[in-house]
Design an enzyme around this catalytic site. Sequence first.
Site, mmCIF file in Angstrom:
data_model
loop_
_atom_site.group_PDB
_atom_site.id
_atom_site.type_symbol
_atom_site.label_atom_id
_atom_site.label_comp_id
_atom_site.label_asym_id
_atom_site.label_seq_id
_atom_site.Cartn_x
_atom_site.Cartn_y
_atom_site.Cartn_z
ATOM 1 N N VAL A 139 0.865 -1.132 -0.125
ATOM 2 C CA VAL A 139 0.078 0.159 -0.161
ATOM 3 C C VAL A 139 0.914 1.252 -0.102
ATOM 4 O O VAL A 139 0.295 2.270 0.542
ATOM 5 C CB VAL A 139 -1.051 0.098 1.272
ATOM 6 N N ALA A 140 2.093 1.088 -0.379
ATOM 7 C CA ALA A 140 3.042 2.163 -0.336
ATOM 8 C C ALA A 140 3.046 2.943 -1.964
ATOM 9 O O ALA A 140 2.224 3.685 -2.100
ATOM 10 C CB ALA A 140 4.419 1.622 0.041
ATOM 11 N N ARG A 141 4.048 2.156 -2.665
ATOM 12 C CA ARG A 141 4.317 2.943 -3.925
ATOM 13 C C ARG A 141 4.770 1.790 -4.840
ATOM 14 O O ARG A 141 5.528 1.020 -4.351
ATOM 15 C CB ARG A 141 5.314 4.303 -4.162
ATOM 16 N N GLU B 190 2.065 2.171 -13.339
ATOM 17 C CA GLU B 190 1.002 2.491 -12.799
ATOM 18 C C GLU B 190 0.373 3.689 -13.727
ATOM 19 O O GLU B 190 1.062 4.669 -13.880
ATOM 20 C CB GLU B 190 0.733 2.591 -11.334
ATOM 21 N N ASP C 124 -2.109 -2.520 -3.986
ATOM 22 C CA ASP C 124 -2.915 -1.496 -4.172
ATOM 23 C C ASP C 124 -2.169 -0.567 -5.270
ATOM 24 O O ASP C 124 -2.645 0.341 -5.738
ATOM 25 C CB ASP C 124 -3.362 -0.704 -3.032
ATOM 26 N N HIS D 81 -5.176 1.496 -6.763
ATOM 27 C CA HIS D 81 -4.486 2.525 -5.928
ATOM 28 C C HIS D 81 -5.739 3.549 -5.472
ATOM 29 O O HIS D 81 -5.905 4.624 -5.450
ATOM 30 C CB HIS D 81 -3.661 3.542 -6.753
ATOM 31 N N VAL D 82 -6.453 2.640 -4.615
ATOM 32 C CA VAL D 82 -7.627 3.178 -3.926
ATOM 33 C C VAL D 82 -7.388 3.307 -2.286
ATOM 34 O O VAL D 82 -8.476 3.463 -1.635
ATOM 35 C CB VAL D 82 -8.869 2.786 -4.295
#
Length: 320
Positions: free
Chosen positions: A234-236, A264, A259, A283-284
Amino acid sequence: MTATTSGATRAAVWLPFPADEIDGLPDGFDYLFWDGGPEYPGDPAHCVYYVVPYMKGSEIAVRPMGAMSAVQVVQTLSAGIDHVEPGLGLLRPGVRLCNAKGVHEASTAELTLALILASLRGIPGFVHGQENEEWRSGFYPALADKSVLIVGYGSIGSAIEDRLAPFECARVARVARSARTTERGPVHTLDDLPALLPEADIVVLSTPLNPSTQGLVDAEFLAAMRDGALLVNVARGGVVDTKALLTELESGRLRAALDVTDPEPLPSGHPLWHAPNVLITPHVGGSTSAFEPRAKRLLAAQLTRFAAGEPVVNVVSTTG
């Protein structure tokens, strides 16, 4: 703060929300709405406080910065600031860059738990079973009694641990840039990862993307994870070497819940879409109903401090 930029021109604040939607904004500024559209709402040279449009990408975030000769604060509405870093060299010295600490913790921690539970309990398979009218009973892993490693123990990492607390995990280990002690236990450094990774059933990535974390999760990192472990990002996306992760997923040795991805958005036809044992969300982590009220409260508080000449918070860097 300066009340004017030049002559009698009032200082401008660029906001990604209409000003009348934010309670508590101080008087004395021209509040201009800009959410990344092709036309600027005013002369960038008059902007003293720039709130970057949310989730519009680096190109849009950076576009006006070179013309913002009077800007004093650049404020992101994200926890990460990597999308504005390419524009910092365009700014004069002394400009403060602030992130949105306090805005995304609840939402991102919620999604982290959702990804963990969905992956362990086989929820994606049940969804496919429902679509095909198949009763997929069986025996599935629980979060209880699992060992969790949180890599990136800032405010989001701490919020994730808060939500893990009721699930009876066997152990939660923490890693951050520098070692320290918390009420819940020690925080280790990245140098301790080789010893911590083999002990973790679940590895959660919640670290910022910077030179020390770019590609951190490479083939060596993944090889150190125990067989059957779950990687949650859930970082990058850039924190993970996608090719190395694909190798582990396709072998069936590891599982992942992502995520964020690199690249991306994940393009059509990319092999990660159909890799085994992976759950992908677009990415939510911060994009929930909790975002706007927290973001607007942050902006009102920050601008009140700024108008009063008081220090703003969440400063992550200052241009030199």
